[in-house]
Structures are given as C-alpha cells and as structure tokens.
Scaffold this motif. Structure first.
Motif, PDB file in Angstrom:
ATOM      1  N   LEU A  81      -8.256  13.249  -1.439  1.00  0.00           N
ATOM      2  CA  LEU A  81      -7.589  14.360  -2.088  1.00  0.00           C
ATOM      3  C   LEU A  81      -7.259  13.871  -3.499  1.00  0.00           C
ATOM      4  O   LEU A  81      -6.687  12.802  -3.668  1.00  0.00           O
ATOM      5  CB  LEU A  81      -6.313  14.715  -1.313  1.00  0.00           C
ATOM      6  CG  LEU A  81      -5.591  15.991  -1.665  1.00  0.00           C
ATOM      7  CD1 LEU A  81      -6.484  17.200  -1.448  1.00  0.00           C
ATOM      8  CD2 LEU A  81      -4.340  16.121  -0.804  1.00  0.00           C
ATOM      9  N   ASP A  82      -7.659  14.638  -4.480  1.00  0.00           N
ATOM     10  CA  ASP A  82      -7.544  14.190  -5.857  1.00  0.00           C
ATOM     11  C   ASP A  82      -6.092  14.276  -6.327  1.00  0.00           C
ATOM     12  O   ASP A  82      -5.605  15.353  -6.640  1.00  0.00           O
ATOM     13  CB  ASP A  82      -8.458  15.065  -6.733  1.00  0.00           C
ATOM     14  CG  ASP A  82      -8.536  14.497  -8.139  1.00  0.00           C
ATOM     15  OD1 ASP A  82      -8.323  13.284  -8.286  1.00  0.00           O
ATOM     16  OD2 ASP A  82      -8.789  15.282  -9.070  1.00  0.00           O
ATOM     17  N   MET A  83      -5.400  13.124  -6.335  1.00  0.00           N
ATOM     18  CA  MET A  83      -4.015  13.101  -6.808  1.00  0.00           C
ATOM     19  C   MET A  83      -3.833  11.938  -7.773  1.00  0.00           C
ATOM     20  O   MET A  83      -3.505  10.821  -7.351  1.00  0.00           O
ATOM     21  CB  MET A  83      -3.038  12.955  -5.639  1.00  0.00           C
ATOM     22  CG  MET A  83      -2.912  14.182  -4.776  1.00  0.00           C
ATOM     23  SD  MET A  83      -1.414  14.123  -3.785  1.00  0.00           S
ATOM     24  CE  MET A  83      -1.668  12.640  -2.849  1.00  0.00           C
ATOM     25  N   PRO A  84      -4.036  12.143  -9.068  1.00  0.00           N
ATOM     26  CA  PRO A  84      -3.938  11.040 -10.026  1.00  0.00           C
ATOM     27  C   PRO A  84      -2.532  10.451 -10.025  1.00  0.00           C
ATOM     28  O   PRO A  84      -1.545  11.169 -10.016  1.00  0.00           O
ATOM     29  CB  PRO A  84      -4.266  11.703 -11.369  1.00  0.00           C
ATOM     30  CG  PRO A  84      -4.195  13.184 -11.141  1.00  0.00           C
ATOM     31  CD  PRO A  84      -4.370  13.427  -9.696  1.00  0.00           C
ATOM     32  N   GLY A  85      -2.467   9.126  -9.988  1.00  0.00           N
ATOM     33  CA  GLY A  85      -1.177   8.450 -10.088  1.00  0.00           C
ATOM     34  C   GLY A  85      -0.361   8.466  -8.815  1.00  0.00           C
ATOM     35  O   GLY A  85       0.821   8.144  -8.847  1.00  0.00           O
ATOM     36  N   ALA A  86      -0.988   8.856  -7.708  1.00  0.00           N
ATOM     37  CA  ALA A  86      -0.229   8.881  -6.455  1.00  0.00           C
ATOM     38  C   ALA A  86       0.002   7.455  -5.982  1.00  0.00           C
ATOM     39  O   ALA A  86      -0.869   6.598  -6.094  1.00  0.00           O
ATOM     40  CB  ALA A  86      -0.984   9.673  -5.401  1.00  0.00           C
ATOM     41  N   GLU A  87       1.181   7.207  -5.477  1.00  0.00           N
ATOM     42  CA  GLU A  87       1.508   5.883  -4.998  1.00  0.00           C
ATOM     43  C   GLU A  87       1.098   5.764  -3.536  1.00  0.00           C
ATOM     44  O   GLU A  87       1.542   6.555  -2.708  1.00  0.00           O
ATOM     45  CB  GLU A  87       3.028   5.700  -5.125  1.00  0.00           C
ATOM     46  CG  GLU A  87       3.473   4.282  -4.980  1.00  0.00           C
ATOM     47  CD  GLU A  87       4.995   4.194  -5.091  1.00  0.00           C
ATOM     48  OE1 GLU A  87       5.572   3.425  -4.332  1.00  0.00           O
ATOM     49  OE2 GLU A  87       5.568   4.927  -5.924  1.00  0.00           O
ATOM     50  N   PRO A  88       0.220   4.823  -3.220  1.00  0.00           N
ATOM     51  CA  PRO A  88      -0.190   4.721  -1.812  1.00  0.00           C
ATOM     52  C   PRO A  88       0.875   3.992  -0.978  1.00  0.00           C
ATOM     53  O   PRO A  88       1.547   3.098  -1.476  1.00  0.00           O
ATOM     54  CB  PRO A  88      -1.482   3.920  -1.874  1.00  0.00           C
ATOM     55  CG  PRO A  88      -1.381   3.131  -3.128  1.00  0.00           C
ATOM     56  CD  PRO A  88      -0.458   3.832  -4.072  1.00  0.00           C
ATOM     57  N   LEU A  89       1.040   4.426   0.234  1.00  0.00           N
ATOM     58  CA  LEU A  89       1.957   3.751   1.154  1.00  0.00           C
ATOM     59  C   LEU A  89       1.225   3.613   2.477  1.00  0.00           C
ATOM     60  O   LEU A  89       0.960   4.605   3.153  1.00  0.00           O
ATOM     61  CB  LEU A  89       3.241   4.575   1.323  1.00  0.00           C
ATOM     62  CG  LEU A  89       4.264   4.053   2.329  1.00  0.00           C
ATOM     63  CD1 LEU A  89       4.806   2.706   1.900  1.00  0.00           C
ATOM     64  CD2 LEU A  89       5.427   5.031   2.495  1.00  0.00           C
ATOM     65  N   SER A  90       0.856   2.386   2.794  1.00  0.00           N
ATOM     66  CA  SER A  90       0.126   2.170   4.035  1.00  0.00           C
ATOM     67  C   SER A  90       1.102   1.835   5.158  1.00  0.00           C
ATOM     68  O   SER A  90       1.956   0.971   5.019  1.00  0.00           O
ATOM     69  CB  SER A  90      -0.872   1.030   3.865  1.00  0.00           C
ATOM     70  OG  SER A  90      -1.377   0.697   5.146  1.00  0.00           O
ATOM     71  N   LEU A  91       0.944   2.552   6.251  1.00  0.00           N
ATOM     72  CA  LEU A  91       1.852   2.321   7.376  1.00  0.00           C
ATOM     73  C   LEU A  91       1.308   1.251   8.321  1.00  0.00           C
ATOM     74  O   LEU A  91       1.999   0.830   9.237  1.00  0.00           O
ATOM     75  CB  LEU A  91       2.080   3.631   8.138  1.00  0.00           C
ATOM     76  CG  LEU A  91       2.931   4.640   7.359  1.00  0.00           C
ATOM     77  CD1 LEU A  91       2.740   6.043   7.884  1.00  0.00           C
ATOM     78  CD2 LEU A  91       4.393   4.269   7.423  1.00  0.00           C
ATOM     79  N   ASP A  92       0.055   0.833   8.068  1.00  0.00           N
ATOM     80  CA  ASP A  92      -0.551  -0.156   8.973  1.00  0.00           C
ATOM     81  C   ASP A  92       0.264  -1.442   9.013  1.00  0.00           C
ATOM     82  O   ASP A  92       0.461  -2.035  10.062  1.00  0.00           O
ATOM     83  CB  ASP A  92      -1.978  -0.474   8.516  1.00  0.00           C
ATOM     84  CG  ASP A  92      -2.934   0.640   8.893  1.00  0.00           C
ATOM     85  OD1 ASP A  92      -2.719   1.256   9.950  1.00  0.00           O
ATOM     86  OD2 ASP A  92      -3.873   0.903   8.128  1.00  0.00           O
ATOM     87  N   ALA A  93       0.756  -1.837   7.812  1.00  0.00           N
ATOM     88  CA  ALA A  93       1.433  -3.129   7.717  1.00  0.00           C
ATOM     89  C   ALA A  93       2.840  -3.085   8.295  1.00  0.00           C
ATOM     90  O   ALA A  93       3.465  -4.122   8.507  1.00  0.00           O
ATOM     91  CB  ALA A  93       1.504  -3.562   6.252  1.00  0.00           C
ATOM     92  N   LEU A  94       3.364  -1.864   8.543  1.00  0.00           N
ATOM     93  CA  LEU A  94       4.759  -1.751   8.948  1.00  0.00           C
ATOM     94  C   LEU A  94       4.950  -1.638  10.447  1.00  0.00           C
ATOM     95  O   LEU A  94       6.068  -1.499  10.923  1.00  0.00           O
ATOM     96  CB  LEU A  94       5.395  -0.528   8.278  1.00  0.00           C
ATOM     97  CG  LEU A  94       5.497  -0.643   6.767  1.00  0.00           C
ATOM     98  CD1 LEU A  94       5.770   0.700   6.152  1.00  0.00           C
ATOM     99  CD2 LEU A  94       6.581  -1.630   6.398  1.00  0.00           C
ATOM    100  N   ALA A  95       3.810  -1.663  11.169  1.00  0.00           N
ATOM    101  CA  ALA A  95       3.932  -1.568  12.628  1.00  0.00           C
ATOM    102  C   ALA A  95       4.695  -2.790  13.117  1.00  0.00           C
ATOM    103  O   ALA A  95       4.460  -3.901  12.648  1.00  0.00           O
ATOM    104  CB  ALA A  95       2.550  -1.512  13.258  1.00  0.00           C
ATOM    105  N   PRO A  96       5.630  -2.612  14.029  1.00  0.00           N
ATOM    106  CA  PRO A  96       6.390  -3.762  14.528  1.00  0.00           C
ATOM    107  C   PRO A  96       5.461  -4.677  15.300  1.00  0.00           C
ATOM    108  O   PRO A  96       4.482  -4.225  15.882  1.00  0.00           O
ATOM    109  CB  PRO A  96       7.437  -3.118  15.436  1.00  0.00           C
ATOM    110  CG  PRO A  96       6.888  -1.789  15.794  1.00  0.00           C
ATOM    111  CD  PRO A  96       6.016  -1.362  14.667  1.00  0.00           C
ATOM    112  N   PRO A  97       5.757  -5.964  15.293  1.00  0.00           N
ATOM    113  CA  PRO A  97       4.886  -6.901  16.028  1.00  0.00           C
ATOM    114  C   PRO A  97       4.917  -6.555  17.507  1.00  0.00           C
ATOM    115  O   PRO A  97       5.941  -6.082  18.010  1.00  0.00           O
ATOM    116  CB  PRO A  97       5.543  -8.258  15.770  1.00  0.00           C
ATOM    117  CG  PRO A  97       6.946  -7.951  15.353  1.00  0.00           C
ATOM    118  CD  PRO A  97       6.909  -6.619  14.690  1.00  0.00           C
ATOM    119  N   PRO A  98       3.784  -6.744  18.183  1.00  0.00           N
ATOM    120  CA  PRO A  98       3.765  -6.440  19.618  1.00  0.00           C
ATOM    121  C   PRO A  98       4.782  -7.298  20.349  1.00  0.00           C
ATOM    122  O   PRO A  98       4.998  -8.452  20.000  1.00  0.00           O
ATOM    123  CB  PRO A  98       2.327  -6.765  20.042  1.00  0.00           C
ATOM    124  CG  PRO A  98       1.780  -7.626  18.960  1.00  0.00           C
ATOM    125  CD  PRO A  98       2.511  -7.279  17.705  1.00  0.00           C
TER     126      PRO A  98
END
Lengths: 221, 213
Positions: B190-207
C-alpha cells in the motif's frame, strides 16, 4: 438524543424491509393462543376464566421468539463494533434498539390481543385493563430480554440459551400483568398491579442499558 | 499537536500472550504500518488502540491522557475498520453510509465519499446485491463521510481491485496531509510514503519452557 432517534429509525426501517420477522411474532401469538381451546375443550366459562393468563403467557413466548435477532445480526455484520465506537453512548444505543424491538414486537401483540380476548370469550369489561397492562408489561419483556440476548452473543447456540436465562425473570411481569386483568374482571381495582408493573418498567429502564452495555462490551472483546 | 502513543503494551488473548513490550508514538500526519506473520497480534493491537480490548499491561495515551479515561472522546476521534464491513443487506449503499455518518454527528459529506470510491452509480443498490469488494469500498467510504483524526485500518485492501487500492492510498495521503494519523495492518503493498514500519514478529513473547510435572 438525535443518535437514539437515528438508531430507532434505522431498526424500524430494517424491520419494515424484512417484515416477515415482525409478522412471525404476531402470527405465533394468535395461532398458539388459538390452540388452547382445542387442548382444553370449548367450555366458554372455562375459557373465560383462563383468558388473561393464556394471553399473557403466549405474548411472553412470542416476545421470546423474537429476541435472538435483537443484537445477533448487528453482531455478525460488524455493526455492533461500529456502534460501540460511535460517539453515542452504548447504553443509549441499547435503549434505541429495545425501543425499536418493542415497536415491532410488543405493539403488534397489543394490537392483536383483542382478537384473542374475543376468541376466549373474555369479559369485555376487562379488555381495557388487559391492554393497559400489556402496554406497561411488553416493554418490560423487551428490556429483560435484551439483557439475555446481549449475554448470549458469541455463545454457541446462544439462541437456545436465551429462554433459559430470561423466562424465570419474566415471572414478576406475568404475575402483575395477569393480576391486573383478573382484578378488573372481578370488579376490584387494578391499580396496585398496574403500579407495580410501572415500577418494574422504570427499574428495567435503568438496569437494561447498564447490564446490556456491559454484556455487549464483553461479547466484543 | 497531540501525540498518540503506546507504552509497553502487553496483550493477552484467551490466556495466551500475543505480544509484550510494544511501544510507539505517532505524531500528527504520521502513519504506522503494522507487519508480522498471521497471529502475531496485528488485529489485536488495532482493537486495543480502538478501545475495544484492554491491554494487560502498559498504556495507550492521546495527548498524555489514557484513552480509557474518556472512552466517548476517544471513540469520537477515530475510525476503526475491522474485518467486517457493517453493511446492512436491505439498506441501499447510500442509506448504509448516511446512517453511520449521521451517527457521528459531524457535517456529513456522503456524495463525495461515495464518489471517491466509485460508488455513486451503486448508491441506490441494496447491500445484499453488492460484491465483497464493493462492500469493502462502502466501508472505506465511511472514513471520508465523517471526519476523524485517527484511522485504524485492519487489512483495508482485502478484496479491492487495483484502482480501488490506489484510491485508498490517495485517501490516506490526503488524510495525513490534513494532519490525520493512520495505523494500518496489511500484507499487501500500500503506497504510504514515510510510513513507519512496526513489525510484531520480534515482539512475540518467548515460548514458555516445557513444563515438567
């Protein structure tokens, strides 16, 4: 306030365009009422005696039949989410939906009640009080029912749960509703019963928005 | 200008930790692009930000005030677009849109909103005859029909054709140019110039470590 009017207007429009739902409750009311003479025999004095009770019980079941659709359609298509996130307090939205439910269910039942009264050979002296008691009592049925409908949202087979939750709570309205009509038929004052019905209505007008809103918020979590 | 921020959010659904320690801040005109695999909590985060869910820990602040302090005020400044389109099958496209816009009580502009998502020709068609993509466009038209500072969009481009995705990007750009904020969860470009990415992959709690009984 205008938000409340909007909700009532929308629900009435939806009900008019899907008028089969509204007819269902009235037809159920009349047909189920008409079954009693077949079951207990056509003795006019007996029918006369049980008329108020039968009319009330059947009205109560007819309201019950229509409760599931009160919130379910809005829940399933996402409208409830949007209602919760609208600036209108959810409590008011619930009052609007209950008012629309009463206008499309309770009011037609009141209109059809004289037909059953005639079928049961009820003394026409009691008809006025019967209708007045229904005018006070059917909104109570919608209000109590709304709590049951809100609580069972999201539950598997929620529609089956509603009668179990709601029917016991309908008993006071049933007692005073029938009591008022019986008193009028016996030539006594119906005033105490009608006052108690009115009190119950006022209490439910406060409890339903609060309890209903809490239940809907829970359902949408 | 007010700041919209989240501090150290913990989210738990059905007894399972979804994410922990999530923070961001979003200035006026900003956009946040949520990414992450299925089940990492993008939808949950959007529902938290809308106030539909409550976080287990942390705080969501608008201008320094927790959003649950005045839930009505928060609801009035946001548009939430979830997986469901809230389109009534027996109401026409226009009636559907008019109801939601009128409920928000601001000066509603139905026609331009319908027009932007190319729905003008379908305005009088009942909802049940609209396709899935048209439903989605009608839901998106809600964003334009009544103004709100914060848009929370959950997979807004699902079911949309190319032209409509372009129209959506255009609407978001215009919203941001006017000082609006947007949080979008999407898998599609989706074309959104200057959008700040926030990845939730890294925030998953450790198993959790294997329980030994």
């Amino acid at each position: 306030m205008s938000g409340l009017v909007l909700i009532v207007g929308r629900d009435l429009r939806l009900a008019l365009r899907q008028s089969a739902d509204a007819w269902l409750a009235v037809l159920f009311f009349v047909l189920t009422g008409a079954l009693f003479p077949f079951g207990i025999g056509p003795e006019p004095s007996l029918l006369k005696l049980i008329a108020p009770g039968v009319i009330w019980v059947v009205a109560l079941l007819a309201v019950l039949l229509s409760l599931e659709r009160l919130f379910l359609a809005d829940y399933e298509d996402g409208s409830l989410e949007q209602l919760l996130l609208s600036p209108l307090p959810l409590e008011l939205a619930i009052l609007g939906k209950v008012l629309a439910h009463w206008l499309t269910t309770g009011l037609p039942l009141i209109a059809a009640a004289p037909l059953l009264a005639v079928l049961f050979n009820m003394d026409m002296a009691g008809l006025g009080v019967l209708l007045l008691a229904m005018l006070l009592g059917t909104p109570i049925l919608s209000l109590i029912g709304a709590i049951g409908a809100a609580l069972t949202l999201g539950a598997r087979r929620g529609g089956v749960l509603i009668p179990l939750l709601v029917l016991p709570l309908y008993i006071p309205a049933l007692i005073f509703g029938v009591g008022a009509t019986d008193a009028a038929l016996a030539g006594l004052s119906a005033r105490p019963d009608l006052m108690l019905l009115a009190a119950l209505l006022l209490v439910m007008l406060v409890i339903t928005p609060l309890a209903g809103a809490a239940a809907l918020r829970q359902a949408l979590e | 200008m007010a700041l919209f921020e989240a501090r150290n959010l913990d989210c738990r659904r059905g007894g399972r930790d979804v994410f922990a320690g999530l923070s961001f801040s979003l200035p006026a005109g900003g956009a946040l692009l949520l990414t992450g695999a299925n089940g990492t909590g993008k939808s949950s985060l959007l529902r938290l930000l809308a106030g539909l869910l409550r976080p287990v820990g942390g705080a969501i602040l608008w201008d320094g005030q927790p959003i649950d302090a005045e839930p009505g005020d928060h609801a009035a400044r946001l548009h939430y677009l979830g997986h469901l389109d809230a389109v009534k099958p027996v109401l026409s496209a226009k009636e559907n849109l008019r109801f939601w816009a009128a409920l928000r009580g601001r000066a509603a502009s139905i026609e331009p909103a319908l027009d932007h998502f190319a729905l003008s020709a379908l305005a009088d068609i009942p909802g049940r005859l609209l396709s899935a993509g048209q439903h989605r466009r009608l839901a998106l038209a809600r964003l334009l029909a009544s103004p709100a500072e914060l848009w929370l969009l959950d997979e807004p481009s699902v079911g949309l054709d190319h032209a409509s995705v372009g129209k959506l990007a255009e609407a978001i750009a215009k919203h941001r140019a006017g000082g609006g904020r947007v949080v979008v969860a999407t898998h599609m470009a989706l074309d959104m110039p200057g959008a700040e990415p926030l990845s939730l992959d890294a925030l998953a709690p450790p198993p959790l470590p294997e329980m030994v009984w």
